[in-house]
Design a protein around this motif. Structure first.
Motif, mmCIF file in Angstrom:
data_model
loop_
_atom_site.group_PDB
_atom_site.id
_atom_site.type_symbol
_atom_site.label_atom_id
_atom_site.label_comp_id
_atom_site.label_asym_id
_atom_site.label_seq_id
_atom_site.Cartn_x
_atom_site.Cartn_y
_atom_site.Cartn_z
ATOM 1 N N HIS A 112 47.318 45.514 42.476
ATOM 2 C CA HIS A 112 48.481 44.682 42.854
ATOM 3 C C HIS A 112 49.806 45.312 42.853
ATOM 4 O O HIS A 112 50.109 46.346 42.136
ATOM 5 C CB HIS A 112 48.555 43.669 41.624
ATOM 6 C CG HIS A 112 47.199 42.642 41.465
ATOM 7 N ND1 HIS A 112 47.691 41.409 42.073
ATOM 8 C CD2 HIS A 112 46.267 42.821 40.868
ATOM 9 C CE1 HIS A 112 46.578 41.024 41.434
ATOM 10 N NE2 HIS A 112 45.609 41.624 41.042
ATOM 11 N N LEU A 113 50.389 45.202 44.285
ATOM 12 C CA LEU A 113 51.581 45.690 44.478
ATOM 13 C C LEU A 113 52.825 44.692 44.757
ATOM 14 O O LEU A 113 52.380 43.703 45.144
ATOM 15 C CB LEU A 113 51.545 46.586 45.759
ATOM 16 C CG LEU A 113 52.971 47.114 46.521
ATOM 17 C CD1 LEU A 113 53.403 48.297 45.199
ATOM 18 C CD2 LEU A 113 52.480 47.435 47.591
ATOM 19 N N SER A 114 53.831 45.051 44.005
ATOM 20 C CA SER A 114 55.145 43.934 43.945
ATOM 21 C C SER A 114 56.252 44.854 44.097
ATOM 22 O O SER A 114 56.422 45.618 43.219
ATOM 23 C CB SER A 114 54.916 43.274 42.504
ATOM 24 O OG SER A 114 56.160 42.392 42.691
ATOM 25 N N VAL A 115 57.049 44.586 45.053
ATOM 26 C CA VAL A 115 58.392 45.064 45.458
ATOM 27 C C VAL A 115 59.270 44.084 45.696
ATOM 28 O O VAL A 115 59.299 43.203 46.453
ATOM 29 C CB VAL A 115 58.379 45.951 46.641
ATOM 30 C CG1 VAL A 115 59.602 46.780 46.924
ATOM 31 C CG2 VAL A 115 57.193 46.889 46.702
ATOM 32 N N PRO A 116 60.412 43.758 44.564
ATOM 33 C CA PRO A 116 61.348 42.866 44.790
ATOM 34 C C PRO A 116 62.236 42.873 46.205
ATOM 35 O O PRO A 116 62.539 44.092 46.615
ATOM 36 C CB PRO A 116 62.467 43.341 43.608
ATOM 37 C CG PRO A 116 61.899 44.275 42.518
ATOM 38 C CD PRO A 116 60.711 44.937 43.545
ATOM 39 N N SER B 156 49.574 47.945 40.026
ATOM 40 C CA SER B 156 48.831 48.243 38.729
ATOM 41 C C SER B 156 47.283 48.049 39.354
ATOM 42 O O SER B 156 47.081 47.431 40.146
ATOM 43 C CB SER B 156 49.116 47.226 37.847
ATOM 44 O OG SER B 156 49.080 45.734 38.076
ATOM 45 N N ASN B 157 46.355 48.596 38.754
ATOM 46 C CA ASN B 157 44.802 48.380 38.918
ATOM 47 C C ASN B 157 44.515 47.548 37.744
ATOM 48 O O ASN B 157 44.640 47.702 36.701
ATOM 49 C CB ASN B 157 44.283 49.785 38.969
ATOM 50 C CG ASN B 157 42.781 49.638 38.828
ATOM 51 O OD1 ASN B 157 42.264 49.444 38.001
ATOM 52 N ND2 ASN B 157 42.140 49.327 40.305
ATOM 53 N N SER C 159 54.888 40.682 47.446
ATOM 54 C CA SER C 159 53.763 41.100 46.599
ATOM 55 C C SER C 159 52.435 41.058 47.538
ATOM 56 O O SER C 159 52.498 40.360 48.417
ATOM 57 C CB SER C 159 53.753 40.652 45.284
ATOM 58 O OG SER C 159 53.451 39.159 45.499
ATOM 59 N N GLU C 160 51.435 42.001 47.158
ATOM 60 C CA GLU C 160 50.022 41.883 48.033
ATOM 61 C C GLU C 160 49.093 42.606 46.856
ATOM 62 O O GLU C 160 49.517 43.210 46.097
ATOM 63 C CB GLU C 160 50.280 42.439 49.238
ATOM 64 C CG GLU C 160 50.338 43.972 49.238
ATOM 65 C CD GLU C 160 50.414 44.688 50.455
ATOM 66 O OE1 GLU C 160 49.499 45.672 50.641
ATOM 67 O OE2 GLU C 160 51.035 44.059 51.362
ATOM 68 N N SER C 161 47.930 42.041 47.144
ATOM 69 C CA SER C 161 46.604 42.667 46.162
ATOM 70 C C SER C 161 45.914 42.783 47.415
ATOM 71 O O SER C 161 45.355 42.425 48.267
ATOM 72 C CB SER C 161 46.199 41.722 45.277
ATOM 73 O OG SER C 161 45.736 40.482 45.760
ATOM 74 N N ASP C 162 44.819 44.040 46.805
ATOM 75 C CA ASP C 162 43.746 44.299 47.535
ATOM 76 C C ASP C 162 42.433 44.736 46.864
ATOM 77 O O ASP C 162 42.690 45.060 45.673
ATOM 78 C CB ASP C 162 44.066 45.350 48.495
ATOM 79 C CG ASP C 162 43.048 45.488 49.747
ATOM 80 O OD1 ASP C 162 41.996 44.824 49.771
ATOM 81 O OD2 ASP C 162 43.050 46.549 50.585
ATOM 82 N N GLY C 163 41.185 44.849 47.219
ATOM 83 C CA GLY C 163 40.130 45.262 46.587
ATOM 84 C C GLY C 163 40.436 46.635 45.951
ATOM 85 O O GLY C 163 40.886 47.610 46.888
ATOM 86 N N CYS C 164 39.924 47.042 44.837
ATOM 87 C CA CYS C 164 40.355 48.487 44.246
ATOM 88 C C CYS C 164 38.954 49.300 44.543
ATOM 89 O O CYS C 164 39.171 50.691 44.340
ATOM 90 C CB CYS C 164 40.794 48.566 42.831
ATOM 91 S SG CYS C 164 39.444 47.974 41.814
#
Length: 217
Positions: free
Chosen positions: A149-153, A109-110, A157-162
């Motif tokens: 934001h990226l989340s994979v079971p 998601s953004n 998960s990780e996040s980065d500037g958009c």
């Protein structure tokens, strides 16, 4: 008797005329300040490059909270600028493979926090005990902080500037309608994105739909 009937008819016509005038020209118009809060639904379009089009983004829910100032211009015509704190989201339609090259459930998601600055003009129709208004105008949207934001079971998960891929500034053309009673107002509006929001050779336009409740002082 004839004189009485004529007098009665003239009185009715005068009352109708006064009522019609108050619908379009309320003599009690004044400058006022209002507070607003509402649901904001982001509506991203496809990423396009010539004839190539990809449906990468999904709509997302957010919120607005802020204030407006209503300035009468002529009769019930008004100008209403505002300043809103805005939180918006949108989803990514993606698939991720794990180490065994199998598809894994993924959620991306953004999320952006910023401001919306509407500059809209409208006209109000005063029907007792409610008023109905229609409005339109440009709206500037400025992102202050944004992350993907990226989340994979099983994979974390990780996040980065958009803002390396998405522009932080958007200009929309807003249109909508509202109903008010007393100090309370309810509005439904939509915005058409006019700027390219995707950095790179492709393009993407982003609009929104808002459901707002407010209180006028």
């Amino acid at each position: 008797m004839k004189k009485f009937i004529i007098t009665l008819l003239l009185g009715i016509l005068a009352a109708v005329g006064t009522s019609a005038q108050s619908i379009y020209d309320n003599p009690y118009n004044r400058v006022y300040i209002g507070v607003r809060a509402g649901l904001d639904i982001s509506c991203p379009g496809n990423i396009k490059n010539g004839a190539f089009s990809v449906d990468l983004f999904n709509p997302g829910a957010g919120f607005d909270i802020g204030a407006v100032i209503n300035v009468p211009l002529w009769k019930n015509l008004y100008f209403e600028p505002g300043l809103m704190l805005n939180y918006s989201t949108m989803g990514y339609d993606i698939s991720v493979t794990n180490d065994d090259a199998e598809l894994a459930d993924a959620s991306m998601s953004n999320r952006q926090l910023g401001f919306r600055v509407p500059f809209r003009a409208g006209y109000r129709f005063d029907f007792e005990p409610v008023s109905v208004s229609v409005f339109t105008g440009p709206e500037l949207k400025i992102g202050i902080y944004g992350r993907d934001h990226l989340s994979v079971p099983g994979l974390g998960s990780e996040s980065d500037g958009c803002y390396n891929t998405i522009n932080r500034v958007n200009l929309l053309w807003q249109f909508g309608a509202g109903v008010s009673r007393g100090h309370w107002v309810f509005e439904l509006s939509g915005g058409v994105g006019m700027l390219d929001m995707y950095k790179g050779p492709a393009s993407m336009h982003q609009g929104n739909v808002s459901l707002t409740v407010g209180y006028n002082f």
